[in-house]
Design a protein around this motif. Structure first.
Motif, PDB file in Angstrom:
ATOM      1  N   ALA A 215       9.107  22.541 -16.561  1.00  0.00           N
ATOM      2  CA  ALA A 215       9.464  22.420 -15.071  1.00  0.00           C
ATOM      3  C   ALA A 215      10.786  23.576 -15.092  1.00  0.00           C
ATOM      4  N   PRO A 216      10.774  24.210 -13.934  1.00  0.00           N
ATOM      5  CA  PRO A 216      11.808  25.387 -13.999  1.00  0.00           C
ATOM      6  C   PRO A 216      13.003  24.661 -13.764  1.00  0.00           C
ATOM      7  N   ASP A 217      14.322  25.335 -14.296  1.00  0.00           N
ATOM      8  CA  ASP A 217      15.548  24.811 -13.869  1.00  0.00           C
ATOM      9  C   ASP A 217      15.923  25.566 -12.497  1.00  0.00           C
ATOM     10  N   LEU A 218      16.270  24.824 -11.832  1.00  0.00           N
ATOM     11  CA  LEU A 218      16.809  25.225 -10.240  1.00  0.00           C
ATOM     12  C   LEU A 218      18.202  25.827 -10.305  1.00  0.00           C
ATOM     13  N   VAL A 219      18.530  27.108 -10.051  1.00  0.00           N
ATOM     14  CA  VAL A 219      20.003  27.438  -9.906  1.00  0.00           C
ATOM     15  C   VAL A 219      20.153  27.625  -8.363  1.00  0.00           C
ATOM     16  N   TRP A 220      21.216  26.908  -7.885  1.00  0.00           N
ATOM     17  CA  TRP A 220      21.692  26.926  -6.514  1.00  0.00           C
ATOM     18  C   TRP A 220      22.767  28.254  -6.386  1.00  0.00           C
ATOM     19  N   PRO A 223      27.588  25.200  -5.690  1.00  0.00           N
ATOM     20  CA  PRO A 223      27.371  23.868  -5.754  1.00  0.00           C
ATOM     21  C   PRO A 223      26.892  23.216  -4.477  1.00  0.00           C
ATOM     22  N   ARG A 224      25.658  22.247  -4.371  1.00  0.00           N
ATOM     23  CA  ARG A 224      25.446  21.668  -2.986  1.00  0.00           C
ATOM     24  C   ARG A 224      25.455  22.618  -2.216  1.00  0.00           C
ATOM     25  N   ALA A 225      24.672  23.896  -2.244  1.00  0.00           N
ATOM     26  CA  ALA A 225      24.197  24.872  -1.314  1.00  0.00           C
ATOM     27  C   ALA A 225      23.455  24.236  -0.258  1.00  0.00           C
ATOM     28  N   TYR A 226      22.421  23.314  -0.573  1.00  0.00           N
ATOM     29  CA  TYR A 226      21.688  22.939   0.520  1.00  0.00           C
ATOM     30  C   TYR A 226      22.564  21.881   1.538  1.00  0.00           C
ATOM     31  N   ALA A 227      23.802  21.335   1.444  1.00  0.00           N
ATOM     32  CA  ALA A 227      24.201  20.941   2.375  1.00  0.00           C
ATOM     33  C   ALA A 227      24.964  21.575   3.464  1.00  0.00           C
ATOM     34  N   GLY A 228      24.923  21.577   4.646  1.00  0.00           N
ATOM     35  CA  GLY A 228      25.509  22.507   5.723  1.00  0.00           C
ATOM     36  C   GLY A 228      24.566  23.824   6.031  1.00  0.00           C
ATOM     37  N   LEU A 229      23.330  23.699   5.924  1.00  0.00           N
ATOM     38  CA  LEU A 229      22.724  25.005   6.111  1.00  0.00           C
ATOM     39  C   LEU A 229      22.898  25.381   7.575  1.00  0.00           C
ATOM     40  N   GLU A 230      23.076  26.690   8.016  1.00  0.00           N
ATOM     41  CA  GLU A 230      23.172  27.291   9.278  1.00  0.00           C
ATOM     42  C   GLU A 230      22.168  27.654   9.480  1.00  0.00           C
ATOM     43  N   VAL A 231      21.494  27.229  10.796  1.00  0.00           N
ATOM     44  CA  VAL A 231      20.086  27.733  11.451  1.00  0.00           C
ATOM     45  C   VAL A 231      20.132  27.955  12.892  1.00  0.00           C
ATOM     46  N   THR A 232      19.379  28.657  13.347  1.00  0.00           N
ATOM     47  CA  THR A 232      19.101  28.981  14.916  1.00  0.00           C
ATOM     48  C   THR A 232      17.754  28.814  14.979  1.00  0.00           C
ATOM     49  N   VAL A 233      17.456  27.834  16.176  1.00  0.00           N
ATOM     50  CA  VAL A 233      16.260  27.450  16.470  1.00  0.00           C
ATOM     51  C   VAL A 233      16.095  27.809  18.079  1.00  0.00           C
ATOM     52  N   GLU A 234      14.746  28.444  17.961  1.00  0.00           N
ATOM     53  CA  GLU A 234      14.536  28.995  19.665  1.00  0.00           C
ATOM     54  C   GLU A 234      13.454  27.808  20.043  1.00  0.00           C
ATOM     55  N   GLN A 412      16.291  30.052   0.767  1.00  0.00           N
ATOM     56  CA  GLN A 412      17.296  31.027   0.363  1.00  0.00           C
ATOM     57  C   GLN A 412      18.423  30.843  -0.460  1.00  0.00           C
ATOM     58  N   VAL A 413      18.445  29.705  -0.680  1.00  0.00           N
ATOM     59  CA  VAL A 413      19.915  29.249  -1.464  1.00  0.00           C
ATOM     60  C   VAL A 413      19.630  28.781  -2.652  1.00  0.00           C
ATOM     61  N   VAL A 414      18.304  28.841  -3.335  1.00  0.00           N
ATOM     62  CA  VAL A 414      18.040  28.335  -4.529  1.00  0.00           C
ATOM     63  C   VAL A 414      17.003  29.218  -5.350  1.00  0.00           C
ATOM     64  N   TYR A 415      17.411  29.252  -6.501  1.00  0.00           N
ATOM     65  CA  TYR A 415      16.216  30.202  -7.352  1.00  0.00           C
ATOM     66  C   TYR A 415      15.614  29.529  -8.486  1.00  0.00           C
ATOM     67  N   LYS A 484      16.799  13.887  -5.706  1.00  0.00           N
ATOM     68  CA  LYS A 484      17.348  12.926  -6.766  1.00  0.00           C
ATOM     69  C   LYS A 484      18.752  13.056  -6.639  1.00  0.00           C
ATOM     70  N   LEU A 485      19.343  14.549  -6.281  1.00  0.00           N
ATOM     71  CA  LEU A 485      20.619  14.657  -6.085  1.00  0.00           C
ATOM     72  C   LEU A 485      21.512  13.664  -5.083  1.00  0.00           C
ATOM     73  N   GLU A 486      20.917  13.554  -4.201  1.00  0.00           N
ATOM     74  CA  GLU A 486      21.304  12.837  -2.940  1.00  0.00           C
ATOM     75  C   GLU A 486      21.068  11.237  -2.991  1.00  0.00           C
ATOM     76  N   ASN A 487      20.195  10.839  -4.044  1.00  0.00           N
ATOM     77  CA  ASN A 487      19.861   9.422  -4.286  1.00  0.00           C
ATOM     78  C   ASN A 487      19.042   8.936  -3.079  1.00  0.00           C
ATOM     79  N   LEU A 488      18.313   9.564  -2.473  1.00  0.00           N
ATOM     80  CA  LEU A 488      17.390   9.016  -1.383  1.00  0.00           C
ATOM     81  C   LEU A 488      16.292   8.103  -1.781  1.00  0.00           C
ATOM     82  N   THR A 489      16.006   7.460  -0.945  1.00  0.00           N
ATOM     83  CA  THR A 489      14.871   6.436  -1.327  1.00  0.00           C
ATOM     84  C   THR A 489      14.026   6.095  -0.012  1.00  0.00           C
ATOM     85  N   TYR A 490      12.755   5.253  -0.179  1.00  0.00           N
ATOM     86  CA  TYR A 490      11.996   4.802   0.960  1.00  0.00           C
ATOM     87  C   TYR A 490      11.649   3.741   0.515  1.00  0.00           C
TER      88      TYR A 490
END
Length: 548
Positions: A215-220, A223-234, A412-415, A484-490
């Motif tokens: 399993a590959p290691d993820l490189v952000w 840190p927490r680059a996934y939080a606060g993503l800025e997007v424009t939606v048409e 775009q924020v992870v490798y 996993k990082l945000e401890n989400l559940t269902y």
């Protein structure tokens, strides 16, 4: 009949309306963690041999091998030891494993089996053979000289059985160093079996190489680059939504009408035509190539008023054709086409007109309002119902496009250095999903499915779509990490509902399925749902309206 005219995937662009489940499930399928990410190594796969030698051994040799593989490990004192790039010197009777990192999240394990283990395995093989062979002049209880026994059985066969027994006992131990990271069924021995047999000497060590994907290691990026993503939606403006409502109203009105065979004349705007259509690819020099199966259909009902939903130029090309006439013409699939593999493709279409129809529509009055929209008492109420439905579709479309936007931003924020085994499995799952979807919509019959499922077609898809599959893998890995990082559940109730929904979908297309795998996929979809919700809630989204 008219509603069937835009069901061919290659003749229509992406549908503009999505039901609530499609919005959620399609985005979740895009982001659901790949099966092989969650399936860590649980068992070892034996050597993928380049030689057919073992398959040609006698029944005696095979029987001995099976007996050996059922026995306990050759040397209970063997313990796997590993290092990153440099071997560790252990005791003389210990298995030595040298771990070397390779590109694309692959690890090479250089395994050295100690001489004593080789000697013990060799002697065990000879004892097992001795129990099963008969040599003239010797009774079962007699001690048979080793050279005589080996000569009787065959030196190569004895060595092969010994090597096979050693692999069976040492591979699992060698893989212990990567057991928590290894992708299931990705391991294989790169050292040729014949070479190991030829080099085997019970008085020496046995050395072989195993490679395994991890399993590959993820490189952000941060840190927490996934939080606060800025997007424009048409999104669609009110005029576009109203236009969709009117189009759906007119489509329903057509459904209430009937078709009458046109007597004389060619296809005019407003007519419906029954045609056979086929398409083949054209190369840069204009040479005709392979058939485009998804754009080939007999008995296709062409509604000339639905030109906006068909391939640009298709309706115009057939206007004027009379029943019994045929025509060939070239068109280019636009870059916005739903089927990605056809975008920008130039194709030669062949159309054979079978029949032409005029429409006979009922008058639009309050009396027909309930037929147009269930529950409506007046024509105005019917139109209001269609407008409300279009507004709901626009809301779901907005939700779907927002999820897509944050998904793209996440990539775009992870490798991640994605391994080949993961790429291949994810690609096969995507391809199979596309075929099942087309089959469920009635756009492909069983014969077409069989042709498209050939190994050659699958491999072509994997090759041509490698970059897109890589992008999806990167996003799916990122989603699993965010969950996993945000401890989400269902909840269990959510899981049960998703499993039942999937079961009904399979039953609807009479498709066999593995309930355990269905549950795994349901868990993956729910993880994707939860991550999507979290990403959107924590993103900075800007909406801009546009006209269509």
């Amino acid at each position: 009949m008219a509603s069937q005219l835009v069901r061919n995937a290659a003749l229509q662009p992406k549908c503009l309306t999505q039901c609530a489940r499609n919005v959620t499930s399609e985005a979740s399928k895009l982001l659901a963690p790949p099966q092989c990410c969650s399936r860590l190594l649980s068992s070892s796969k034996l050597h993928k041999r380049n030689s057919s030698f073992l398959g040609e051994r006698s029944a005696l040799v095979q029987n001995v091998s099976r007996t050996l593989l059922r026995r306990a490990p050759v040397d209970q004192r063997i313990s796997a030891r590993a290092s990153h790039g440099v071997s560790q010197k252990g005791q003389a009777n210990e298995l030595v494993v040298r771990e070397v990192q390779q590109p694309q999240s692959r690890v090479l394990l250089n395994v050295t089996v100690p001489q004593k283990s080789c000697q013990d395995a060799y002697e065990l093989v000879l004892r097992e053979f001795k129990k099963k062979v008969k040599i003239n002049g010797y009774r079962p209880t007699d001690k048979i000289p080793v050279p005589l026994l080996v000569n009787h059985i065959g030196e190569t066969q004895v060595k092969a059985s010994t090597v096979e027994a050693l692999l069976k006992t040492t591979i699992p131990k060698a893989l212990q160093s990567v057991a928590n990271r290894a992708l299931k069924e990705s391991e294989h021995i790169t050292t040729k079996f014949d070479d190991m047999v030829a080099a085997f000497d019970p008085k020496k060590e046995l050395v072989y190489d195993v490679v395994v994907d991890v399993a590959p290691d993820l490189v952000w990026k941060t840190p927490r680059a996934y939080a606060g993503l800025e997007v424009t939606v048409e999104i669609d403006d009110e005029d576009t939504i109203a236009h969709d409502a009117d189009a759906n109203f007119r489509a329903r009105h057509k459904d209430l009408g009937s078709l009458k065979i046109k007597q004389g004349g060619g296809i005019d705007q407003g007519n419906v035509a029954l045609i056979d259509v086929a398409a083949k690819r054209l190369d840069a020099d204009g040479n005709v190539g392979e058939e485009i199966l998804s754009a080939t259909q007999k008995g296709f009902q062409l509604d000339t008023e639905e030109g906006a939903f068909l391939l640009p130029g298709f309706v115009e090309a057939v206007l004027g054709l009379e029943a019994g006439q045929a025509k060939a013409f070239d068109l280019v699939f636009p870059d916005t086409w739903q089927q990605e593999s056809l975008r920008g493709v130039k194709a030669r279409f062949s159309v054979d007109v079978k029949e032409i129809f005029n429409r006979d529509l009922p008058p639009l009055t309050d009396e027909t309002a309930d037929q147009l929209y269930p529950g409506a008492k007046t024509l105005a109420e019917a139109r209001e119902g269609f407008l409300a439905a279009a507004q709901e579709a626009a809301r779901l479309k907005k939700k779907f496009k927002t999820q897509q936007a944050v998904t793209d931003a996440l990539g775009q924020v992870v490798y991640a250095d994605v391994p080949n085994s993961l790429l291949e499995e994810q690609g096969r799952q995507i391809y199979a999903s596309k075929l099942l979807e087309l089959q469920a919509k009635g756009q492909l019959d069983r014969n077409s499915i069989a042709q498209l499922s050939s190994q050659e077609m699958v491999n072509n898809y994997l090759l041509n779509q490698k970059d897109q599959i890589m992008d999806i893998c990167r996003k799916t890995l990122a989603v699993a990490e965010v969950f996993k990082l945000e401890n989400l559940t269902y909840s269990k109730e959510e899981l049960d509902r998703e499993v039942e929904s999937a079961r009904q979908e399979f039953a609807g297309v009479e498709q066999e399925f593995d309930m355990e795998r269905v549950k795994e996929q349901a868990q993956e979809i729910l993880e994707g749902n939860k991550v999507l919700e979290w990403l959107v809630d924590n993103a900075k989204v800007t909406y801009v309206t546009s006209k269509r």
